[in-house]
Design an enzyme around this catalytic site. Structure first.
Site, short mmCIF file in Angstrom:
data_model
loop_
_atom_site.label_atom_id
_atom_site.label_comp_id
_atom_site.label_asym_id
_atom_site.label_seq_id
_atom_site.Cartn_x
_atom_site.Cartn_y
_atom_site.Cartn_z
N ASN A 166 30.85 34.94 58.51
CA ASN A 166 32.51 34.67 57.99
C ASN A 166 32.41 33.89 56.89
O ASN A 166 32.61 32.61 57.35
CB ASN A 166 33.27 34.69 59.09
CG ASN A 166 34.70 34.69 58.59
OD1 ASN A 166 35.10 34.53 57.55
ND2 ASN A 166 35.42 35.19 59.82
N ASP A 167 32.36 33.96 55.73
CA ASP A 167 32.44 33.22 54.49
C ASP A 167 33.72 32.17 54.42
O ASP A 167 33.76 31.46 53.81
CB ASP A 167 32.35 34.18 53.22
CG ASP A 167 31.06 34.26 52.80
OD1 ASP A 167 30.28 33.20 52.79
OD2 ASP A 167 30.82 35.01 51.74
N THR A 168 34.85 32.87 55.08
CA THR A 168 36.04 32.36 54.87
C THR A 168 36.44 31.10 55.75
O THR A 168 37.49 30.69 55.61
CB THR A 168 37.15 33.19 54.95
OG1 THR A 168 37.22 33.88 56.11
CG2 THR A 168 36.77 34.48 53.67
N ASN A 173 35.72 27.74 56.97
CA ASN A 173 34.85 26.56 56.43
C ASN A 173 35.45 25.32 57.03
O ASN A 173 36.14 24.50 56.62
CB ASN A 173 35.09 26.61 54.80
CG ASN A 173 34.84 27.93 54.18
OD1 ASN A 173 35.86 28.41 53.53
ND2 ASN A 173 33.73 28.49 54.47
#
Ligand code: GLC
Length: 824
Positions: free
Chosen positions: A515-517, A519
Site C-alpha cells: 500500500n503505497d499510500t 507512509n
C-alpha cells in the site's frame, strides 16, 4: 456480425441491458456497437519498443521506446470523448455533379465528426482493433494493428459501396503529432512549436509519405506517415487543415470543403499529417482498399523507403496472420472450459491479453498512467507481480524482465522502487520527496523471490539460479560494485527483511509496503511485509529441499517459524489481524482505531503466508473480511475510510472515504482474498469474490462501472462513496496477473511445482466438471476434473494416461500429449 452474435445483441438490446457491446468469444473479440461508451475504451497494439493504444473511436497514443521521451501522437485523455485524439480519418462522398461544398463529410470512426452512422462496430481483438461501420450506402472495414516485432501502425481501410448509385469517395487519414518529449508538449508552448518540422517526402512508385520530426531529431528519430497510393494532396499544419485561424474545428475541418489540401510543408507549429486519397468513383457493389502506416525511422534519409513496405493487401494479411499465430500460441498454453461462460471468456482471452499488457507496459501508458516524465518507468513491485501472469506463455520474455528487475536490486538486498527499462536508471520513487521518512519500500525485493520461483517451477530452468547478475550500485566508472548469482540475489532479499525488524520483531514498513499510500513515521512495522516475507521464505525452503540443501532449508524454515510466531503473537486483534504498528507501537487496523479498523490485506495475507492457514485465526480473519469489507461489487481495502487529511498517515488520507486506497474496492488485493478462500477450502466463497469483480459480468450494468468490460480496472468506488460501483484506472493494474493466477492456479488449482504439476482445485460445489488444457515444459496436459461428489476441494484420485498416481502431483513429461483424469 455473426447470426448468433446478432441474435444475442438484439435480445439484450430489447431487454435494455446491453447498451454498448457484446462478447464474441468465437472470434476472440469484444464488439462495441455503440461508440458513446461512458469513457473511452481502449485496446493495446505493439510493444513498448513501438506501440501504445487505440481507443474505440479511432484515436491513437503511439510511442517508440520510452513514452516520456519518444512520443509520436498527441493524445490528451483529459479532453472530452468527442475530441480528436492522435489519429482519425474523414471521408468525403459525392454523387455525380456534387461539389465539395455539398459533399457528405464524416469520420468512419464516428469521432470527431459525430455524424450519425447507420451501424457501428468496433471489434476489440487480440492486439488489433477493427472497425466495421456503415454510413448511408458506404460500408467501412478498417483494421489497425502493429505487426509482431514491427515498428509501424498499419491501418487497412476498405470501403464498399453497398448502394445502387455510383459514389465518388475520398479518404483523408489524419495524424496529430506530439513533441517527442511528452511533458514538454504540455509545458512549453515556445520551444516546442519552434522545433517541429513536417514535410512531404519524395517516394518511389505509387506511394506517398510525410516526414515529421523535431529539428534536433532530424538525423535520428523521424516519424513517417505513408500511404500505398499516390495522394491527391496533403497537409502538414493543423491551422491550415482546420481553417479560419483554427476557428474551423476537428468536427468540421474547413479545408475539406476545398478540392485540394494545401500541399504546403510546415517548418514550425502544430504539426499534422493528412492525405487526400482519391478512391475514385466507386460503382455499386465495388470495394476500394488503401493502406496507411504510421512509423518512425532513424533519420530523414530513411523516410522515403518506409513507404515501400506494406503496400499490398497480401503483405498486410501476412503480417496480420503472423500476429494471429502469436496469439493462437499464447492463448493455447492454458485453455479452460468450465460451466461459467464469463469465467471462460476472461480466462481464455481477456485476462491473458491484459497480463501480456501489464507485463509490457507496467504502469507506463494508459488513459490513467500518462507516461510523462522519465523517472517512473517500471515499478519494481508492480513488474515483479505482472511477470507472474505471463511466465507460462512467454517464459523467455519473462526471464528478460526478471533479469532487469534483479539488476536494480541493491547490494543490501532491498531494491530500487522503479527504473527506466531503456536507460536502466533506477530510483527510490516518491519516498525521496519526504526527508523524514525512510527511503526503502519494505515489500519490493520480496516479490522477486516469488517471481523467480514461479519461473523455476514453470520452466525447470534451474541453471538460471547460477547466473551472475550485478547489483545496482556502481563505482565512478559505472562498474557494478557487486555481482552475485540469482540465488544470492534471492537470499539477500530475505536477509534484508530479516535484518530490518521493529519492536514487535515484525518487518519495518520503510516508506511503504504494497500500500503505497500509507507512509507512517519511521519505526512503523508492516504485517503485509511480514506475510509476504513468509511466502518468500516458504518458496526458498521448498527450493532448498528440492535441491537437497538441508542447511539452507532449515535456516529459512527457522526464520519462517520466528516470523509466524511474531505475527500470531502480536498482531491478532480478536476478530482479525492488525495491518501495521506505528512508530509508537500502536496498532493501525484495530477495533481500537476510529477509522481504518479492518484491512483486507492483513487477513488474506496471513493465510497466503501460511502463518494462519491451519489456525482458526485464518478462518476468523477471512470471516471478518466477509462481514466488514465484502460488498456485492468487490472487497474493500479497509473500513471505515479516513475522513480528513492526516499527515501522519500520508497519501491514503488524501482520498475521500471509499476511494482508492482509502476504503475503496482496490481490485488488486481481491484475488488475494480469492486465493485465501481456496487455501481455506471455500470454493463457493472464492468464486463469489471472483464473479463480483469480473468485468465481463458487469457488461449489462456498465453505465455504473463505466470502464471496459474486457479488462480489470485498478479500483472501484466502494459503498462509502456516493458513486459506489464506478470503476477507474483500467488495464495497467496488478489485478490482472493476480486474478489470472488466482483462477488458474488456485480455483482451477493447476499449479506447477518443482516436482510436477499439482492439481488441487477449489471450485464451486455446483460444478460437475471442468477441463483445462495446459502446456508445460514441452508437454501438453489434457486435464479433466470430475466433481460428481460436488465438493469444493480435495482430490480423490488422479490418473495420468490411465495410470493411477499416488498423490495429486503429475510428474513432468518431457513431451507429448497426456490425458489426466482427476476425480474430486
Ligand atoms: C498502485 C501501484 C502499486 C501499489 C498499489 C497500492 O497500483 O502501482 O505499486 O502497490 O497502487 O498502493
Amino acid at each position: 456480425m455473426t447470426g448468433i452474435g446478432l441474435l444475442y445483441q438484439l435480445t439484450k438490446q430489447k431487454e435494455g441491458k446491453m447498451k454498448y457491446g457484446y462478447f464474441d468469444d468465437a472470434n476472440r473479440e469484444y464488439v462495441i456497437t455503440n461508440p458513446k461508451t461512458p469513457v473511452k475504451w481502449i485496446n493495446y497494439v505493439g510493444t513498448l519498443q513501438f506501440g501504445g493504444f487505440l481507443d474505440h473511436t479511432g484515436g491513437s497514443q503511439l510511442c517508440k521506446g520510452d513514452p516520456a521521451l519518444n512520443r509520436i501522437t498527441k493524445y490528451i485523455p483529459q479532453l472530452p470523448c468527442s475530441d480528436f485524439k492522435g489519429e482519425t480519418a474523414y471521408v468525403r462522398v459525392r454523387e455525380k455533379g456534387q461539389t465539395c461544398k455539398d459533399a457528405a463529410i464524416f469520420s468512419p470512426y464516428f469521432v470527431p465528426s459525430l455524424v450519425p452512422y447507420d451501424s457501428f462496430e468496433c471489434h476489440v481483438g487480440m492486439y488489433y482493433t477493427r472497425w466495421v461501420t456503415r454510413y448511408g450506402d458506404l460500408e467501412f472495414d478498417i483494421l489497425a494493428f502493429i505487426p509482431r516485432g514491427g515498428t509501424t501502425l498499419i491501418r487497412r481501410y476498405s470501403v464498399t459501396n453497398k448502394g445502387k448509385k455510383d459514389l465518388h469517395v475520398e479518404l483523408f487519414p489524419v495524424v496529430e503529432y506530439s513533441h517527442f518529449d511528452a511533458l514538454k508538449q504540455l509545458t512549453n508552448a515556445d520551444w516546442v512549436p519552434q522545433t517541429m518540422q513536417c514535410h512531404a517526402v519524395e517516394t518511389r512508385g505509387n506511394t506517398g509519405a510525410i516526414a515529421e520530426y523535431a529539428f534536433m531529431k532530424k538525423e535520428t528519430e523521424v516519424n513517417v506517415f505513408c500511404t500505398n497510393i499516390k495522394p491527391a494532396s496533403y497537409e502538414t499544419d493543423r491551422k491550415r487543415f482546420l481553417g479560419d485561424n483554427e476557428y474551423g474545428t476537428w468536427r468540421e475541418p474547413l479545408s475539406l470543403r476545398s478540392e485540394k489540401l494545401s500541399c504546403k510543408d510546415a517548418m514550425r507549429g502544430d504539426t499534422i499529417s493528412a492525405f487526400q486519397l482519391d478512391l475514385g468513383t466507386l460503382e455499386a457493389g465495388k470495394t476500394a482498399t488503401v493502406i496507411t502506416q504510421l512509423t518512425q525511422v532513424q533519420g530523414l534519409a530513411k523516410a522515403a523507403s518506409a513507404a515501400e513496405k506494406y503496400t499490398t493487401v497480401a503483405e498486410v494479411d501476412k503480417a496480420f496472420a503472423d500476429l494471429k499465430k502469436f496469439w493462437d500460441e499464447y492463448l493455447s498454453v492454458i485453455a479452460v472450459h468450465t460451466p461459467d461462460a464469463a469465467f471462460n471468456s476472461m480466462l481464455n482471452l481477456h485476462n491473458p491479453r491484459q497480463c501480456y499488457t501489464t507485463k509490457t507496459w507496467s504502469r507506463y501508458l494508459s488513459l490513467y498512467q500518462l507516461g510523462y516524465g522519465s523517472d517512473r518507468g517500471i515499478g519494481f513491485r508492480d513488474s515483479s507481480q505482472d511477470v507472474m501472469g505471463v511466465i507460462p506463455q512467454i517464459p523467455d520474455e519473462a526471464l528478460e524482465l526478471i533479469e532487469k528487475l534483479l539488476s536494480v536490486q541493491s547490494c543490501d538486498g532491498s531494491s530500487y522502487h522503479q527504473f527506466n527499462p531503456l536507460s536502466m536508471i533506477a530510483g527510490r520513487g516518491d519516498s525521496m520527496e519526504y526527508e523524514d521518512r525512510p527511503h526503502f519500500y519494505s515489500d519490493d525485493q520480496l516479490w522477486i523471490v516469488l517471481a523467480v520461483c514461479a519461473y523455476l517451477k514453470e520452466t525447470g530452468d534451474y541453471a538460471f539460479l547460477e547466473k551472475q547478475i550485478p547489483f545496482y550500485e556502481k563505482d565512478k566508472a559505472e562498474k557494478p560494485l557487486e555481482t552475485g548469482t540469482v540465488y544470492e540475489h534471492l537470499m539477500r532479499a530475505v536477509d534484508f527483511t530479516h535484518s530490518h525488524v521493529g519492536s514487535h520483531k515484525l518487518p519495518l514498513l520503510g516508506f511503504a509496503d504494497w500500500n503505497d499510500t500509507v507512509n507512517l513515521p519511521e519505526g512503523a512495522e508492516s504485517l503485509f511485509t511480514a506475510n509476504l516475507y513468509g511466502w518468500a521464505l516458504r518458496e526458498l525452503v521448498e527450493l532448498a529441499v528440492f535441491r537437497s540443501q538441508k542447511d539452507l532449508a532449515e535456516k529459512y524454515q527457522k526464520w519462517y517459524e520466528e516470523m509466524k510466531n511474531s505475527v500470531l503473537s502480536s498482531a491478532w486483534d480478536g476478530e482479525w489481524f492488525v495491518r501495521y504498528f506505528d512508530d509508537k507501537g500502536k496498532p493501525v487496523g484495530s477495533k481500537s482505531n476510529e477509522y481504518g479498523k479492518v484491512w483486507l490485506n492483513a487477513q488474506s495475507w496471513a493465510v497466503l503466508s501460511g502463518f494462519a492457514a491451519d489456525d482458526s485465526k485464518g478462518r476468523t480473519a477471512m470471516d471478518s473480511v466477509k462481514k466488514y469489507l465484502a460488498t456485492e461489487k468487490g472487497i474493500k481495502l479497509s473500513w471505515p475510510g479516513y475522513n480528513g487529511y492526516d499527515r501522519e498517515k500520508g497519501g491514503v488520507t488524501t482520498y475521500p472515504p471509499g476511494a482508492k486506497e482509502n476504503g475503496g474496492i482496490f481490485l488488486h488485493p481481491n484475488p488475494w482474498a480469492i486465493i485465501a478462500e481456496t487455501v481455506l477450502g471455500d470454493g463457493d466463497q472464492a468464486f463469489l469474490y471472483y464473479q463480483r469483480i469480473n468485468p465481463a459480468a458487469k457488461n449489462e450494468n456498465i453505465d455504473e462501472y463505466e470502464c471496459e468490460p474486457y479488462c480489470y480496472a485498478q479500483n472501484i468506488l466502494s459503498n462509502e462513496h456516493p458513486q459506489f460501483g464506478l470503476g477507474r484506472n483500467s488495464w495497467l493494474s496488478g489485478t490482472s496477473s493476480w486474478t489470472y493466477q488466482a483462477s488458474t492456479k488456485y480455483i482451477l488449482g493447476i499449479r506447477p511445482e518443482h516436482e510436477g504439476l499439482r492439481i488441487d482445485p477449489c471450485i464451486p460445489k455446483a460444478w460437475d466438471s471442468f477441463t483445462v488444457e495446459r502446456k508445460c515444459r514441452g508437454a501438453v496436459y489434457k486435464i479433466h476434473v470430475q466433481n460428481s461428489a460436488h465438493k469444493s476441494k480435495g482430490v480423490t484420485s488422479v490418473c495420468a494416461d490411465g495410470k493411477p498416481l499416488a498423490g495429486n502431483i503429475v510428474p513432468y513429461f518431457a513431451s507429448g500429449t497426456h490425458t489426466i483424469e482427476v476425480v474430486m
